[in-house]
Design an enzyme around this catalytic site. Structure first.
Site, PDB file in Angstrom:
ATOM      1  N   TRP A 112       0.819  -1.222   0.000  1.00  0.00           N
ATOM      2  CA  TRP A 112       0.000   0.000   0.000  1.00  0.00           C
ATOM      3  C   TRP A 112       0.849   1.267   0.000  1.00  0.00           C
ATOM      4  O   TRP A 112       0.617   2.196   0.799  1.00  0.00           O
ATOM      5  CB  TRP A 112      -0.956   0.028   1.209  1.00  0.00           C
ATOM      6  CG  TRP A 112      -1.841  -1.167   1.268  1.00  0.00           C
ATOM      7  CD1 TRP A 112      -2.624  -1.644   0.242  1.00  0.00           C
ATOM      8  CD2 TRP A 112      -2.040  -2.057   2.359  1.00  0.00           C
ATOM      9  NE1 TRP A 112      -3.277  -2.770   0.654  1.00  0.00           N
ATOM     10  CE2 TRP A 112      -2.952  -3.047   1.951  1.00  0.00           C
ATOM     11  CE3 TRP A 112      -1.543  -2.111   3.656  1.00  0.00           C
ATOM     12  CZ2 TRP A 112      -3.367  -4.061   2.769  1.00  0.00           C
ATOM     13  CZ3 TRP A 112      -1.960  -3.130   4.493  1.00  0.00           C
ATOM     14  CH2 TRP A 112      -2.862  -4.081   4.048  1.00  0.00           C
ATOM     15  N   GLY A 143       1.116  13.986   8.863  1.00  0.00           N
ATOM     16  CA  GLY A 143       0.366  13.466   7.706  1.00  0.00           C
ATOM     17  C   GLY A 143      -1.133  13.497   7.946  1.00  0.00           C
ATOM     18  O   GLY A 143      -1.915  13.779   7.037  1.00  0.00           O
ATOM     19  N   GLN A 161     -27.215  11.384  -2.403  1.00  0.00           N
ATOM     20  CA  GLN A 161     -28.655  11.330  -2.121  1.00  0.00           C
ATOM     21  C   GLN A 161     -29.383  12.525  -2.750  1.00  0.00           C
ATOM     22  O   GLN A 161     -30.443  12.372  -3.355  1.00  0.00           O
ATOM     23  CB  GLN A 161     -28.863  11.312  -0.589  1.00  0.00           C
ATOM     24  CG  GLN A 161     -30.257  10.960  -0.149  1.00  0.00           C
ATOM     25  CD  GLN A 161     -30.626   9.509  -0.457  1.00  0.00           C
ATOM     26  OE1 GLN A 161     -29.762   8.668  -0.612  1.00  0.00           O
ATOM     27  NE2 GLN A 161     -31.908   9.247  -0.585  1.00  0.00           N
ATOM     28  N   ILE A 162     -28.800  13.707  -2.603  1.00  0.00           N
ATOM     29  CA  ILE A 162     -29.429  14.911  -3.166  1.00  0.00           C
ATOM     30  C   ILE A 162     -29.535  14.800  -4.687  1.00  0.00           C
ATOM     31  O   ILE A 162     -30.516  15.232  -5.294  1.00  0.00           O
ATOM     32  CB  ILE A 162     -28.621  16.168  -2.753  1.00  0.00           C
ATOM     33  CG1 ILE A 162     -28.852  16.451  -1.269  1.00  0.00           C
ATOM     34  CG2 ILE A 162     -28.975  17.379  -3.611  1.00  0.00           C
ATOM     35  CD1 ILE A 162     -27.956  17.543  -0.690  1.00  0.00           C
ATOM     36  N   GLU A 199      -3.249   6.472   6.776  1.00  0.00           N
ATOM     37  CA  GLU A 199      -2.561   7.315   7.776  1.00  0.00           C
ATOM     38  C   GLU A 199      -3.248   7.237   9.144  1.00  0.00           C
ATOM     39  O   GLU A 199      -3.305   8.204   9.898  1.00  0.00           O
ATOM     40  CB  GLU A 199      -2.411   8.744   7.257  1.00  0.00           C
ATOM     41  CG  GLU A 199      -1.566   8.742   5.972  1.00  0.00           C
ATOM     42  CD  GLU A 199      -0.964  10.058   5.598  1.00  0.00           C
ATOM     43  OE1 GLU A 199      -0.642  10.826   6.499  1.00  0.00           O
ATOM     44  OE2 GLU A 199      -0.811  10.291   4.392  1.00  0.00           O
ATOM     45  N   SER A 250      -9.831   5.085  11.517  1.00  0.00           N
ATOM     46  CA  SER A 250     -10.579   5.808  12.561  1.00  0.00           C
ATOM     47  C   SER A 250     -10.409   5.105  13.907  1.00  0.00           C
ATOM     48  O   SER A 250     -10.376   5.750  14.961  1.00  0.00           O
ATOM     49  CB  SER A 250     -12.065   5.887  12.188  1.00  0.00           C
ATOM     50  OG  SER A 250     -12.205   6.655  11.010  1.00  0.00           O
TER      51      SER A 250
HETATM   52  N1  CAA Z   1       5.380  10.581  18.104  1.00  0.00           N
HETATM   53  C1  CAA Z   1       6.565  10.126  18.609  1.00  0.00           C
HETATM   54  N2  CAA Z   1       6.673   8.967  19.294  1.00  0.00           N
HETATM   55  C2  CAA Z   1       5.555   8.236  19.471  1.00  0.00           C
HETATM   56  C3  CAA Z   1       4.315   8.641  18.962  1.00  0.00           C
HETATM   57  C4  CAA Z   1       4.247   9.880  18.281  1.00  0.00           C
HETATM   58  N3  CAA Z   1       3.084  10.335  17.785  1.00  0.00           N
HETATM   59  N4  CAA Z   1       3.395   7.721  19.281  1.00  0.00           N
HETATM   60  C5  CAA Z   1       4.022   6.759  19.976  1.00  0.00           C
HETATM   61  N5  CAA Z   1       5.338   7.077  20.091  1.00  0.00           N
HETATM   62  C6  CAA Z   1       6.368   6.330  20.811  1.00  0.00           C
HETATM   63  C7  CAA Z   1       5.898   6.028  22.228  1.00  0.00           C
HETATM   64  O1  CAA Z   1       6.223   7.093  23.108  1.00  0.00           O
HETATM   65  C8  CAA Z   1       6.662   4.777  22.562  1.00  0.00           C
HETATM   66  O2  CAA Z   1       7.981   5.116  22.917  1.00  0.00           O
HETATM   67  P1  CAA Z   1       8.754   4.448  24.189  1.00  0.00           P
HETATM   68  O3  CAA Z   1       9.099   3.074  23.800  1.00  0.00           O
HETATM   69  O4  CAA Z   1       9.966   5.324  24.358  1.00  0.00           O
HETATM   70  O5  CAA Z   1       7.816   4.507  25.338  1.00  0.00           O
HETATM   71  C9  CAA Z   1       6.723   4.060  21.224  1.00  0.00           C
HETATM   72  O6  CAA Z   1       6.531   5.055  20.214  1.00  0.00           O
HETATM   73  C10 CAA Z   1       5.661   2.989  21.079  1.00  0.00           C
HETATM   74  O7  CAA Z   1       4.415   3.609  21.245  1.00  0.00           O
HETATM   75  P2  CAA Z   1       3.093   2.783  21.535  1.00  0.00           P
HETATM   76  O8  CAA Z   1       3.338   1.867  22.692  1.00  0.00           O
HETATM   77  O9  CAA Z   1       1.947   3.739  21.629  1.00  0.00           O
HETATM   78  O10 CAA Z   1       2.981   1.880  20.213  1.00  0.00           O
HETATM   79  P3  CAA Z   1       1.887   0.867  19.732  1.00  0.00           P
HETATM   80  O11 CAA Z   1       2.551  -0.277  19.105  1.00  0.00           O
HETATM   81  O12 CAA Z   1       0.907   0.598  20.834  1.00  0.00           O
HETATM   82  O13 CAA Z   1       1.190   1.700  18.532  1.00  0.00           O
HETATM   83  C11 CAA Z   1      -0.578   2.939  17.387  1.00  0.00           C
HETATM   84  C12 CAA Z   1       0.116   2.441  18.670  1.00  0.00           C
HETATM   85  C13 CAA Z   1      -1.014   4.336  17.749  1.00  0.00           C
HETATM   86  C14 CAA Z   1      -1.793   2.107  17.078  1.00  0.00           C
HETATM   87  C15 CAA Z   1       0.361   2.992  16.170  1.00  0.00           C
HETATM   88  O14 CAA Z   1       0.826   1.710  15.800  1.00  0.00           O
HETATM   89  C16 CAA Z   1      -0.325   3.615  14.967  1.00  0.00           C
HETATM   90  O15 CAA Z   1      -0.407   4.837  14.849  1.00  0.00           O
HETATM   91  N6  CAA Z   1      -0.831   2.770  14.051  1.00  0.00           N
HETATM   92  C17 CAA Z   1      -1.402   3.251  12.805  1.00  0.00           C
HETATM   93  C18 CAA Z   1      -0.369   3.191  11.718  1.00  0.00           C
HETATM   94  C19 CAA Z   1      -0.779   4.026  10.562  1.00  0.00           C
HETATM   95  O16 CAA Z   1      -1.321   5.110  10.686  1.00  0.00           O
HETATM   96  N7  CAA Z   1      -0.449   3.529   9.373  1.00  0.00           N
HETATM   97  C20 CAA Z   1      -0.709   4.268   8.193  1.00  0.00           C
HETATM   98  C21 CAA Z   1       0.165   3.733   7.120  1.00  0.00           C
HETATM   99  S1  CAA Z   1       0.893   4.915   6.160  1.00  0.00           S
HETATM  100  C22 CAA Z   1      -0.183   5.341   4.966  1.00  0.00           C
HETATM  101  O17 CAA Z   1      -1.351   5.152   5.030  1.00  0.00           O
HETATM  102  C23 CAA Z   1       0.556   6.016   3.906  1.00  0.00           C
HETATM  103  C24 CAA Z   1       0.069   6.348   2.637  1.00  0.00           C
HETATM  104  O18 CAA Z   1       0.684   5.904   1.680  1.00  0.00           O
HETATM  105  C25 CAA Z   1      -0.954   7.387   2.424  1.00  0.00           C
END
Ligand code: CAA
Length: 395
Positions: free
Chosen positions: A170, A256, A350-351, A377, A380
Site C-alpha cells: 500500500w 500526515g 442522495q441529493i 494514515e 478511525s
Molecule cells: N510521536 C513520537 N513517538 C511516538 C508517537 C508519536 N506520535 N506515538 C508513539 N510514540 C512512541 C511512544 O512514546 C513509545 O515510545 P517508548 O518506547 O519510548 O515509550 C513508542 O513510540 C511505542 O508507542 P506505543 O506503545 O503507543 O505503540 P503501539 O505499538 O501501541 O502503537 C498505534 C500504537 C497508535 C496504534 C500505532 O501503531 C499507529 O499509529 N498505528 C497506525 C499506523 C498508521 O497510521 N499507518 C498508516 C500507514 S501509512 C499510509 O497510510 C501512507 C500512505 O501511503 C498514504
C-alpha cells in the site's frame, strides 16, 4: 506566510480565525490553478487509473511542493497552515492529485527536513521540495497495518550497508517515486524498538515493484507493493538512529494526518459545491430542489460539518507550525474530517438521486474518494486509540 512566531502567538494568546492577506492570496492562487489545471483531469484520472504526473508538475512549477520547508532547501519558507490551505484546494479539484502532494510533503519531505543530516537534506529534500523528484513513505505490510510495530521487512547491518529483505504494501506514489522512506527492522521480536528508517532510491539493485492495487477510490494515485531482495543500502541513507524508526514514523504520521484532514475537507467541499449547483437547476414538484426545506437542511448540515472540520484542521496545523505537541489534535482533526467527508459525500449522492449514482456527476467519485480518508494514515479506530491514550494520560 505564517511565520513560526505568529503561529505561536496564535496558539498562545487566544483565538484568531482570520487568515492573513498572504494566506488568502495563496489559497486563491491554488484554487485558480487547481480549477484550471487539475479539476478538468480528475474524472479521467479516476476512470483510467492514470497517475497525475502532469498535475504534479503544475504544482511543482508553482513552487507548491515545498511550502512548509526552509528556502535553503528549495522550500517556500511557509507554515504547515499554508500547506493545508493549498492542499485542501488541490483535493477539492482532485483527491488523487491531493494525496500525491500530501505524501510528497507530509510523509517524505517532512521527516527528511526534521531528522535528515545536512547531506541527506541537500541530496534528497531539495529535489523533493522543487518537485524534481517524487517521494514515498513505506510503513505498512501484509500483516502490519494498524499494528505498525509488527512489521517484519528486515534490514541486516553488514559493514557500511544494510541488506534489506521483505515486502511492503500500500505504498502511495509507489513506482513513480524516486525516494522512498522505508521502515525496516533489525529484529521483529523487538517490535517498535527494532525499527529503523532507510532512504531507498528507485533503481537500487534488489528493489523492485510488485502488484499495483486496483482501488475503490483515489484511483489516479498509484498504490504499489515494494519488494526487497538482498537490496543493499548504504549506512549514510539511514534516517535517524538505529531503532529510532518507529518514533520517526509516528511523528511523520502526526503531520500526515493533518494533511489527510485537509484532503477530506477538500473532498467534502467539492461535494457541497456540486450540490449547490445541482439544486438550483433540478426541479421537482414545480420548483427547484433548492426551494425544498429538506434539501436546504441537508445543505446546512453539510456546510456546518465542513466548517467545524476545517477549524479543527487549521488548529492542528497552527499547533504544528508553532512546534507544539499536536499528536492528539491531529488525530481528532483527521477522525472528524474523514467522517464528515463520508457523511457529506453520501448526502451529496442522495441529493442528486439517480443521477448521483452515475458517472455523469462527480459526486459518486467523491464518495468513493472520501472512504480512504477513514483508512489511511491511521484508521478511525487507530485514531480513537491515539486520542483515548492521550486523554487518559492527561487525567
Ligand atoms: N510521536 C513520537 N513517538 C511516538 C508517537 C508519536 N506520535 N506515538 C508513539 N510514540 C512512541 C511512544 O512514546 C513509545 O515510545 P517508548 O518506547 O519510548 O515509550 C513508542 O513510540 C511505542 O508507542 P506505543 O506503545 O503507543 O505503540 P503501539 O505499538 O501501541 O502503537 C498505534 C500504537 C497508535 C496504534 C500505532 O501503531 C499507529 O499509529 N498505528 C497506525 C499506523 C498508521 O497510521 N499507518 C498508516 C500507514 S501509512 C499510509 O497510510 C501512507 C500512505 O501511503 C498514504
Amino acid at each position: 506566510m505564517l511565520s513560526e512566531n505568529v503561529a505561536r502567538e496564535m496558539v498562545q494568546c487566544g483565538m484568531n480565525f482570520e487568515l492573513t492577506e498572504e494566506q488568502r492570496m495563496l489559497r486563491e492562487m491554488v484554487r485558480e490553478l487547481a480549477e484550471r489545471e487539475i479539476a478538468p483531469h480528475a474524472a479521467a484520472a479516476d476512470k483510467d487509473q492514470e497517475f497525475p504526473l502532469r498535475q504534479f508538475r503544475a504544482l511543482a512549477s508553482n513552487d507548491l511542493l515545498g511550502i512548509p520547508f526552509p528556502e535553503q532547501y528549495g522550500g517556500m519558507g511557509g507554515s504547515y497552515l499554508d500547506y493545508v490551505l493549498a492542499l485542501e484546494e488541490v483535493c477539492r479539484a482532485c483527491a488523487s492529485t491531493g494525496v500525491t502532494m500530501s505524501v510528497q510533503i507530509s510523509l517524505a519531505s517532512a521527516p527528511l527536513s526534521r531528522f535528515g543530516t545536512p547531506e541527506q537534506k541537500q541530496r534528497f529534500l531539495v529535489p523533493l521540495c522543487r518537485g524534481e523528484k517524487i517521494g514515498a513513505y513505506s510503513l505498512s505490510e501484509a500483516n502490519s497495518g494498524t499494528d505498525a510495530a509488527a512489521l517484519v521487512c528486515q534490514a541486516r547491518r553488514e559493514g557500511d550497508s544494510y541488506v534489506m529483505n521483505g515486502t511492503k504494501l500500500w505504498v502511495t506514489n509507489g513506482f513513480y517515486a524516486d525516494t522512498y522512506i522505508v521502515y525496516t527492522t533489525g529484529d521483529p521480536g523487538l517490535r517498535h524498538k527494532g525499527i529503523t528508517a532507510l532512504i531507498v532510491e528507485k533503481g537500487t539493485p534488489g528493489f523492485t515493484f510488485g502488484k499495483k492495487e486496483d482501488k475503490l477510490g483515489i484511483r489516479g494515485s498509484a498504490t504499489y507493493e515494494l519488494i526487497f531482495q538482498n537490496c543493499r543500502v548504504p549506512v549514510e541513507n539511514r534516517l535517524g538512529g538505529e531503532g529510532e524508526g518507529f518514533k520517526i514514523a509516528m511523528w511523520t504520521l502526526d503531520g500526515g494526518r493533518i494533511g489527510i484532514a485537509a484532503q477530506a475537507i477538500g473532498i467534502a467541499q467539492a461535494a457541497l459545491d456540486a450540490c449547490v449547483q445541482y439544486v438550483k437547476q433540478r426541479e421537482t414538484f414545480g420548483k427547484p430542489l433548492a426551494e425544498h426545506q429538506a434539501i436546504q437542511f441537508y445543505l446546512a448540515d453539510m456546510n456546518t460539518d465542513i466548517e467545524a472540520a476545517r477549524l479543527l484542521c487549521w488548529r492542528a496545523a497552527a499547533l504544528k507550525s508553532a512546534g507544539e505537541d499536536h499528536t492528539r489534535i491531529a488525530a481528532i482533526a483527521k477522525l472528524f474530517a474523514s467522517e464528515v467527508a463520508m457523511q457529506v459525500t453520501n448526502k451529496a449522492v442522495q441529493i442528486h438521486g439517480g443521477y448521483g449514482f452515475t458517472k455523469e456527476f462527480p459526486v459518486e467519485r467523491l464518495m468513493r474518494d472520501a472512504k480512504i480518508t477513514e483508512i489511511y494514515e491511521g484508521t478511525s479506530e487507530a485514531l480513537r486509540m491515539v486520542i483515548a491514550r492521550a486523554e487518559l494520560a492527561v487525567r
